[in-house]
Design a protein around this motif. Structure first.
Motif, PDB file in Angstrom:
ATOM      1  N   SER A  42       0.832  -1.210   0.000  1.00  0.00           N
ATOM      2  CA  SER A  42       0.000   0.000   0.000  1.00  0.00           C
ATOM      3  C   SER A  42       0.860   1.251   0.000  1.00  0.00           C
ATOM      4  CB  SER A  42      -0.925   0.001   1.224  1.00  0.00           C
ATOM      5  OG  SER A  42      -1.813  -1.091   1.202  1.00  0.00           O
ATOM      6  N   LEU A  43       1.960   1.210   0.741  1.00  0.00           N
ATOM      7  CA  LEU A  43       2.867   2.356   0.792  1.00  0.00           C
ATOM      8  C   LEU A  43       3.508   2.598  -0.575  1.00  0.00           C
ATOM      9  CD1 LEU A  43       4.254   4.540   2.451  1.00  0.00           C
ATOM     10  CD2 LEU A  43       5.988   2.859   3.108  1.00  0.00           C
ATOM     11  N   LEU A  44       3.902   1.519  -1.260  1.00  0.00           N
ATOM     12  CA  LEU A  44       4.498   1.653  -2.584  1.00  0.00           C
ATOM     13  C   LEU A  44       3.496   2.234  -3.580  1.00  0.00           C
ATOM     14  CD1 LEU A  44       6.520  -1.692  -2.891  1.00  0.00           C
ATOM     15  CD2 LEU A  44       7.424   0.620  -2.563  1.00  0.00           C
ATOM     16  N   LEU A  45       2.247   1.783  -3.496  1.00  0.00           N
ATOM     17  CA  LEU A  45       1.211   2.324  -4.377  1.00  0.00           C
ATOM     18  C   LEU A  45       1.014   3.815  -4.115  1.00  0.00           C
ATOM     19  CD1 LEU A  45      -1.503  -0.504  -4.324  1.00  0.00           C
ATOM     20  CD2 LEU A  45      -0.084   0.189  -6.250  1.00  0.00           C
ATOM     21  N   LEU A  46       1.047   4.180  -2.850  1.00  0.00           N
ATOM     22  CA  LEU A  46       0.877   5.587  -2.485  1.00  0.00           C
ATOM     23  C   LEU A  46       2.030   6.431  -3.023  1.00  0.00           C
ATOM     24  CD1 LEU A  46      -1.235   7.202  -0.881  1.00  0.00           C
ATOM     25  CD2 LEU A  46       0.223   6.960   1.132  1.00  0.00           C
ATOM     26  N   LEU A  47       3.231   5.900  -2.952  1.00  0.00           N
ATOM     27  CA  LEU A  47       4.401   6.639  -3.443  1.00  0.00           C
ATOM     28  C   LEU A  47       4.370   6.784  -4.958  1.00  0.00           C
ATOM     29  CD1 LEU A  47       7.252   5.094  -1.231  1.00  0.00           C
ATOM     30  CD2 LEU A  47       6.185   7.349  -1.012  1.00  0.00           C
ATOM     31  N   CYS A  48       3.748   5.811  -5.642  1.00  0.00           N
ATOM     32  CA  CYS A  48       3.674   5.868  -7.106  1.00  0.00           C
ATOM     33  C   CYS A  48       2.869   7.061  -7.597  1.00  0.00           C
ATOM     34  CB  CYS A  48       3.051   4.585  -7.650  1.00  0.00           C
ATOM     35  SG  CYS A  48       4.160   3.159  -7.631  1.00  0.00           S
ATOM     36  N   ILE A  49       1.994   7.586  -6.753  1.00  0.00           N
ATOM     37  CA  ILE A  49       1.195   8.749  -7.136  1.00  0.00           C
ATOM     38  C   ILE A  49       2.093   9.943  -7.445  1.00  0.00           C
ATOM     39  CG2 ILE A  49      -0.515  10.420  -6.286  1.00  0.00           C
ATOM     40  CD1 ILE A  49      -1.732   8.210  -4.628  1.00  0.00           C
ATOM     41  N   PHE A  50       3.238  10.021  -6.766  1.00  0.00           N
ATOM     42  CA  PHE A  50       4.118  11.169  -6.915  1.00  0.00           C
ATOM     43  C   PHE A  50       5.100  11.009  -8.073  1.00  0.00           C
ATOM     44  CE2 PHE A  50       2.731  10.879  -2.543  1.00  0.00           C
ATOM     45  CZ  PHE A  50       2.361  12.178  -2.253  1.00  0.00           C
ATOM     46  N   LEU A  51       5.163   9.817  -8.672  1.00  0.00           N
ATOM     47  CA  LEU A  51       6.044   9.580  -9.807  1.00  0.00           C
ATOM     48  C   LEU A  51       5.361  10.015 -11.104  1.00  0.00           C
ATOM     49  CD1 LEU A  51       7.360   6.008  -8.876  1.00  0.00           C
ATOM     50  CD2 LEU A  51       8.523   8.204  -8.544  1.00  0.00           C
ATOM     51  N   PRO A  52       6.128  10.238 -12.173  1.00  0.00           N
ATOM     52  CA  PRO A  52       5.527  10.630 -13.464  1.00  0.00           C
ATOM     53  C   PRO A  52       4.616   9.526 -14.012  1.00  0.00           C
ATOM     54  CG  PRO A  52       7.891  11.087 -13.438  1.00  0.00           C
ATOM     55  CD  PRO A  52       7.604  10.251 -12.232  1.00  0.00           C
ATOM     56  N   TRP A  53       3.391   9.894 -14.364  1.00  0.00           N
ATOM     57  CA  TRP A  53       2.459   8.947 -14.962  1.00  0.00           C
ATOM     58  C   TRP A  53       2.446   9.059 -16.481  1.00  0.00           C
ATOM     59  CZ3 TRP A  53      -2.095   6.124 -12.728  1.00  0.00           C
ATOM     60  CH2 TRP A  53      -1.819   5.739 -11.402  1.00  0.00           C
ATOM     61  N   ALA A  54       2.954  10.149 -16.992  1.00  0.00           N
ATOM     62  CA  ALA A  54       3.049  10.312 -18.442  1.00  0.00           C
ATOM     63  C   ALA A  54       4.008  11.439 -18.773  1.00  0.00           C
ATOM     64  CB  ALA A  54       1.677  10.603 -19.051  1.00  0.00           C
ATOM     65  N   SER A  55       4.685  11.280 -19.895  1.00  0.00           N
ATOM     66  CA  SER A  55       5.551  12.335 -20.423  1.00  0.00           C
ATOM     67  C   SER A  55       4.952  12.755 -21.760  1.00  0.00           C
ATOM     68  CB  SER A  55       6.973  11.806 -20.608  1.00  0.00           C
ATOM     69  OG  SER A  55       7.808  12.801 -21.154  1.00  0.00           O
ATOM     70  N   ILE A  56       4.540  14.010 -21.852  1.00  0.00           N
ATOM     71  CA  ILE A  56       3.791  14.480 -23.014  1.00  0.00           C
ATOM     72  C   ILE A  56       4.533  15.616 -23.699  1.00  0.00           C
ATOM     73  CG2 ILE A  56       1.608  15.466 -23.821  1.00  0.00           C
ATOM     74  CD1 ILE A  56       0.303  14.287 -21.310  1.00  0.00           C
ATOM     75  N   THR A  57       4.612  15.536 -25.012  1.00  0.00           N
ATOM     76  CA  THR A  57       5.203  16.608 -25.806  1.00  0.00           C
ATOM     77  C   THR A  57       4.081  17.277 -26.588  1.00  0.00           C
ATOM     78  OG1 THR A  57       7.271  15.386 -26.051  1.00  0.00           O
ATOM     79  CG2 THR A  57       6.896  17.208 -27.565  1.00  0.00           C
ATOM     80  N   LEU A  64       2.771   5.187 -13.648  1.00  0.00           N
ATOM     81  CA  LEU A  64       1.638   4.411 -14.149  1.00  0.00           C
ATOM     82  C   LEU A  64       2.015   2.944 -14.302  1.00  0.00           C
ATOM     83  CD1 LEU A  64      -0.893   5.435 -16.842  1.00  0.00           C
ATOM     84  CD2 LEU A  64       0.253   3.251 -17.060  1.00  0.00           C
ATOM     85  N   ILE A  65       3.200   2.687 -14.857  1.00  0.00           N
ATOM     86  CA  ILE A  65       3.639   1.304 -15.084  1.00  0.00           C
ATOM     87  C   ILE A  65       3.815   0.558 -13.766  1.00  0.00           C
ATOM     88  CG2 ILE A  65       5.504  -0.128 -15.994  1.00  0.00           C
ATOM     89  CD1 ILE A  65       5.987   2.098 -18.079  1.00  0.00           C
ATOM     90  N   LEU A  66       4.497   1.187 -12.815  1.00  0.00           N
ATOM     91  CA  LEU A  66       4.719   0.538 -11.520  1.00  0.00           C
ATOM     92  C   LEU A  66       3.409   0.301 -10.777  1.00  0.00           C
ATOM     93  CD1 LEU A  66       7.924   2.239 -10.053  1.00  0.00           C
ATOM     94  CD2 LEU A  66       7.649  -0.121 -10.831  1.00  0.00           C
ATOM     95  N   THR A  67       2.497   1.257 -10.843  1.00  0.00           N
ATOM     96  CA  THR A  67       1.207   1.100 -10.174  1.00  0.00           C
ATOM     97  C   THR A  67       0.447  -0.086 -10.738  1.00  0.00           C
ATOM     98  OG1 THR A  67       1.058   3.485  -9.782  1.00  0.00           O
ATOM     99  CG2 THR A  67      -0.974   2.228  -9.576  1.00  0.00           C
ATOM    100  N   GLY A  68       0.479  -0.239 -12.067  1.00  0.00           N
ATOM    101  CA  GLY A  68      -0.187  -1.367 -12.692  1.00  0.00           C
ATOM    102  C   GLY A  68       0.412  -2.700 -12.271  1.00  0.00           C
ATOM    103  N   ILE A  69       1.739  -2.774 -12.251  1.00  0.00           N
ATOM    104  CA  ILE A  69       2.422  -4.020 -11.874  1.00  0.00           C
ATOM    105  C   ILE A  69       2.173  -4.361 -10.414  1.00  0.00           C
ATOM    106  CG2 ILE A  69       4.684  -5.106 -11.557  1.00  0.00           C
ATOM    107  CD1 ILE A  69       5.648  -3.513 -13.991  1.00  0.00           C
ATOM    108  N   ILE A  70       2.333  -3.371  -9.533  1.00  0.00           N
ATOM    109  CA  ILE A  70       2.133  -3.607  -8.101  1.00  0.00           C
ATOM    110  C   ILE A  70       0.684  -3.994  -7.809  1.00  0.00           C
ATOM    111  CG2 ILE A  70       2.164  -2.528  -5.812  1.00  0.00           C
ATOM    112  CD1 ILE A  70       4.486  -0.783  -6.814  1.00  0.00           C
ATOM    113  N   SER A  71      -0.265  -3.339  -8.482  1.00  0.00           N
ATOM    114  CA  SER A  71      -1.679  -3.654  -8.274  1.00  0.00           C
ATOM    115  C   SER A  71      -1.968  -5.111  -8.611  1.00  0.00           C
ATOM    116  CB  SER A  71      -2.563  -2.741  -9.132  1.00  0.00           C
ATOM    117  OG  SER A  71      -2.403  -1.395  -8.769  1.00  0.00           O
TER     118      SER A  71
END
Length: 217
Positions: free
Chosen positions: A19-34, A135-142
């Motif tokens: 749960s802590l790892l999922l919570l920390l994933c919120i602060f990581l980049p979920w997308a890089s957009i140009t 986004l990737i880590l959240t999906g894998i951890i979930s």
């Protein structure tokens, strides 16, 4: 606090850390957009503009697909961080494995919503978009979280048989009446339906558990 932590079982510690790892994933980049004519910009799930637009997009998308125009389903996105926090506290105090499952479901919903949101044309003129590590880590951890929880439930089926029975009834009822609801009850039916593959998996694990414990005795 140290004494309490030492008394926690391995399963509780794993689910707290998950749960802590999922919570920390919120602060990581979920997308890089140009965007057209601009440098690449990274977005985390705490970006106010992003979550606000996703909030509205989720409601519009679900309403268009189902016609369930009675509730802003964007609120479901906020279950992700809320359930992570609640699960950390709960697993520290008392062992409730099924809460970890619904925490993982909430985070998976956020991942799916974010993926289709970024793939939509909602963001305007985009020359390039890449899914971020958050986004990737959240999906894998979930996914791993769900598998772990149901492995535990299946292996200790004698201890958790009440929840397994409730989940089975919930799943069956949801499959029967899913098309009869067009509101928030429909979301509960969808959630009930999602138990199906995990119940099958838990049954396989429970069968293995039965034969292992029978052989040992």
């Amino acid at each position: 606090m140290d004494v309490r932590w030492k008394k926690l079982g391995k399963a509780s510690i794993i689910e707290i850390v998950g749960s802590l790892l999922l919570l920390l994933c919120i602060f990581l980049p979920w997308a890089s957009i140009t965007f057209e004519g601009m440098n690449s910009v990274s977005f985390s799930l705490i970006n106010r503009a992003l979550i606000t637009d996703m909030f509205n997009w989720v409601y519009v998308s679900i309403n268009e697909q189902t016609g369930w125009d009675v509730f802003n389903y964007g609120y479901l996105l906020f279950l992700f961080p809320v359930l992570c926090l609640i699960n950390i506290v709960t697993q520290y105090i008392v062992r409730i494995p099924w809460l970890s499952f619904y925490t993982a479901v909430a985070s998976a919903f956020a991942v799916i919503s974010a993926y289709y949101y970024f793939e939509s044309d909602r963001l305007g003129d985009i020359s390039n978009i890449r899914m971020g590590i958050g986004l990737i880590l959240t999906g894998i951890i979930s996914l791993l979280f769900m598998i772990y929880v149901w492995t535990n439930l299946g292996w200790n089926y004698k201890k958790h048989w009440i929840y397994l029975a409730v989940a089975l009834v919930w799943c069956i009822v949801s499959c029967v009446i899913l098309d009869k609801f067009n509101s928030l009850q429909g979301v509960l039916c969808v959630l009930g339906f999602l138990h199906a593959p995990f119940l099958i998996y838990a049954l396989l694990v429970a069968t293995c558990s039965y034969f292992v414990h029978s052989r040992n005795h």
